[in-house]
Design a protein around this motif. Structure first.
Motif: not given
Length: 441
Positions: A49-73
Motif C-alpha cells: 500500500q505504501l509502495g502504491l502511494l509512491v506509484s500514485v506520485y510518479m504516475f501523476a508526475g509523468g502523466l501531467f508533464q505533456a499538458p504542462i509542456g503545452v501550457l509552458a509554450d
C-alpha cells in the motif's frame, strides 16, 4: 578545442537558481521512500500500500508533464513554476492531515484490498504533489534556453542535472537526521513549509524582471503556430525526436535497473563487510556506500559533461558515454572484482550512464524549435516515465530467472540500444539539422 567552465555573472546566477529548482523537485520526490519503514509501523499499512502511494506520485508526475509542456509554450512560465512548489507543499500537508480528515470517509474495496478513509486522503496528497512535480521539467528546460546563451547552455544543463542528484542524495540524509528528533508528521510539515517559502522566493525573483519567463511568440504571434519544419520537414524534428524517445526507453531500462538493484547486487554478489575498531559495518551498509558513489559520481560528472557539450557534438559525447557504460555493465555481469576495482567501476558508471543528461538534453533542445520546447520535453518525459514504469518489475523477473549478476548483462543491452539510436542521428535519413537562421528563430 579547449574546455571552459566560466560563465557570465548573470548566467551563473540563473544557473544556480534553476539548479536549486531541480534539486528541490528531487528532494520532494525522494523524501517519501526513506519514511516507509516508519510509516509501516505508525500507519499499520502494508509495504504494497505504501509502495502504491509512491506509484500514485510518479504516475501523476509523468502523466501531467505533456499538458504542462503545452501550457509552458503558451503562458508566462512563472505562473506555472511558482505554484508547482506550492502544490508539492500542499500535497505533503494533505498527507499529514489524512488521519484526521479521512477518518469519516468510508473504506473502499479494490482488487481484494481495503483502503480506508485516511489512506484515500493520503493518495490524494501524493497525487497533488505529483502534479506539482510534473511542472519542473517542461518549464525548466525552456527557461534555460531563454536565459542562457547557446555557447553556455551545456554548462547550465550540467548544473541542472547535477542538482537533481544532489536532491536525490539529500532526501534520505534529511530524513535520517530529522527522524532522530522529530516525528514523521513534523518532517512532512517542514518540507511543506519549505515548498511554500521556495515558491515565495521564486515569485519575488521572477517578478523582479531579471529573467525572461515568457514563451517566444511565433510568426503569427500566438505562440502556437505551424512553424515550418515540423511536418513539412520531418527529418528536422519529428523523426529525430522519435528516435530520441526510443533512446530514452533504452537508457531508462539501464538506469532504472541500476537505481533499483545496485545495492542488492553489491550485497548479494560480493557481500563486502568491514570491521573498524570493533565496529562491524555490514554488507548492506557497504552496498549503500557503493550506491551513493554511483549517484555522487553522476552529479559531479554532469558539471564536466555540460562543458563538453558546449565544445563537442552532442551526439559524439552521448555515443562515447553510452559505449563506456555498456562495457562497464558487461564487466559487472561477467568479471569478479576487488573492492577497489568495483569502486572504480561504479565511479565510471556514475560518470557515464548517470552523467550523460546534459548532452542528451542539449541535443533535444537543438532539434526543437524554441516555440515548441516546453511541450517537446513534456511529451518526452510523459511517454518515458509512464512507459517505463514497469521496468523494475521486468528486471526483477530477469534477476529471479537468470540470476542477479547475469541480469546486469541485459542492462548493457539498454546502453547499446540507446547508443544505436543516437548513432542513427548522424544519418541525414534520420536527422537533417535545421538551417542556422531557422534555429535562431
Amino acid at each position: 578545442m579547449s574546455l571552459s567552465f566560466a560563465l557570465p555573472r548573470n548566467e551563473w546566477l540563473f544557473g544556480l537558481l534553476i539548479a536549486s529548482v531541480h534539486a528541490g523537485q528531487h528532494l520532494f520526490l525522494r523524501l517519501f521512500p526513506p519514511l516507509i519503514p516508519v510509516l509501516v509501523v505508525d500507519l499499520e499499512a502494508s509495504l504494497a500500500q505504501l509502495g502504491l502511494l509512491v506509484s500514485v506520485y510518479m504516475f501523476a508526475g509523468g502523466l501531467f508533464q505533456a499538458p504542462i509542456g503545452v501550457l509552458a509554450d503558451r503562458v508566462d512560465r512563472q505562473y506555472l513554476l511558482v505554484p508547482a512548489f506550492g502544490l508539492m507543499g500542499v500535497g505533503y500537508l494533505v498527507f499529514v492531515l489524512a488521519p484526521t480528515v479521512g477518518a469519516s470517509l468510508p473504506a473502499l474495496q479494490l482488487a481484494g484490498s481495503t483502503f480506508d478513509g485516511p489512506y484515500q486522503v493520503m493518495a490524494l496528497g501524493m497525487f497533488l504533489a505529483g502534479v506539482g512535480y510534473s511542472v519542473v521539467h517542461p518549464v525548466g528546460y525552456p527557461l534555460i534556453s531563454a536565459n542562457v546563451s547557446p555557447e553556455n547552455k551545456g554548462k547550465v544543463l550540467g548544473m541542472w542535472g547535477s542538482a537533481s542528484k544532489i536532491g536525490d542524495s539529500a532526501a534520505p540524509l534529511v530524513v535520517g537526521v530529522l527522524i532522530l528528533v522529530l516525528a514523521w508528521e513534523w518532517i512532512l510539515v517542514g518540507i511543506s513549509l519549505f515548498g511554500f517559502v521556495f515558491a515565495a522566493v521564486l515569485f519575488v525573483v521572477f517578478r523582479s524582471g531579471k529573467y525572461e519567463t515568457r514563451p517566444p511568440t511565433s510568426e503569427n504571434g500566438d505562440g502556437d503556430s505551424s512553424e515550418p519544419g515540423l511536418r513539412e520537414n520531418p527529418r528536422q524534428f519529428l523523426v529525430p525526436i522519435a528516435t530520441i524517445v526510443v533512446s530514452f526507453f533504452f537508457i531508462l531500462f539501464a538506469t532504472n535497473g541500476l537505481q533499483t538493484y545496485a545495492p542488492v547486487f553489491v550485497a548479494d554478489v560480493y557481500g563486502f563487510s568491514l570491521s573498524l575498531g570493533g565496529l562491524e559495518v555490514g554488507r548492506e551498509s557497504i552496498a549503500n556506500f557503493y550506491f551513493a558513489v554511483l549517484l555522487i559520481s553522476g552529479a559531479v560528472a554532469q558539471l564536466v559533461v555540460g562543458s563538453l557539450t558546449d565544445t563537442y557534438d552532442h551526439r559524439t559525447v552521448l555515443v562515447a558515454m553510452l559505449g563506456v557504460s555498456a562495457v562497464a555493465l558487461t564487466t559487472l555481469a561477467f568479471v569478479s572484482l576487488t573492492p577497489l576495482t568495483l569502486f572504480a567501476l561504479f565511479v565510471l558508471l556514475g560518470c557515464t550512464i548517470f552523467g550523460l543528461n546534459p548532452a542528451r538534453d542539449a541535443l533535444i533542445s537543438d532539434i526543437t524549435p524554441a516555440a515548441y520546447e516546453g511541450r517537446t520535453f513534456g511529451y518526452i518525459w510523459t511517454i518515458a516515465l509512464v512507459g517505463s514504469s514497469g521496468y523494475p518489475a521486468i528486471i526483477g523477473y530477469l534477476a529471479d530467472t537468470m540470476g542477479l549478476r547475469a541480469s546486469f548483462s541485459v542492462l548493457a543491452i539498454g546502453a547499446l540500444g540507446a547508443l544505436g539510436c543516437i548513432a542513427a542521428l548522424y544519418s541525414p535519413l534520420v536527422y537533417r539539422e535545421r538551417p542556422t537562421s531557422a534555429a535562431a528563430d
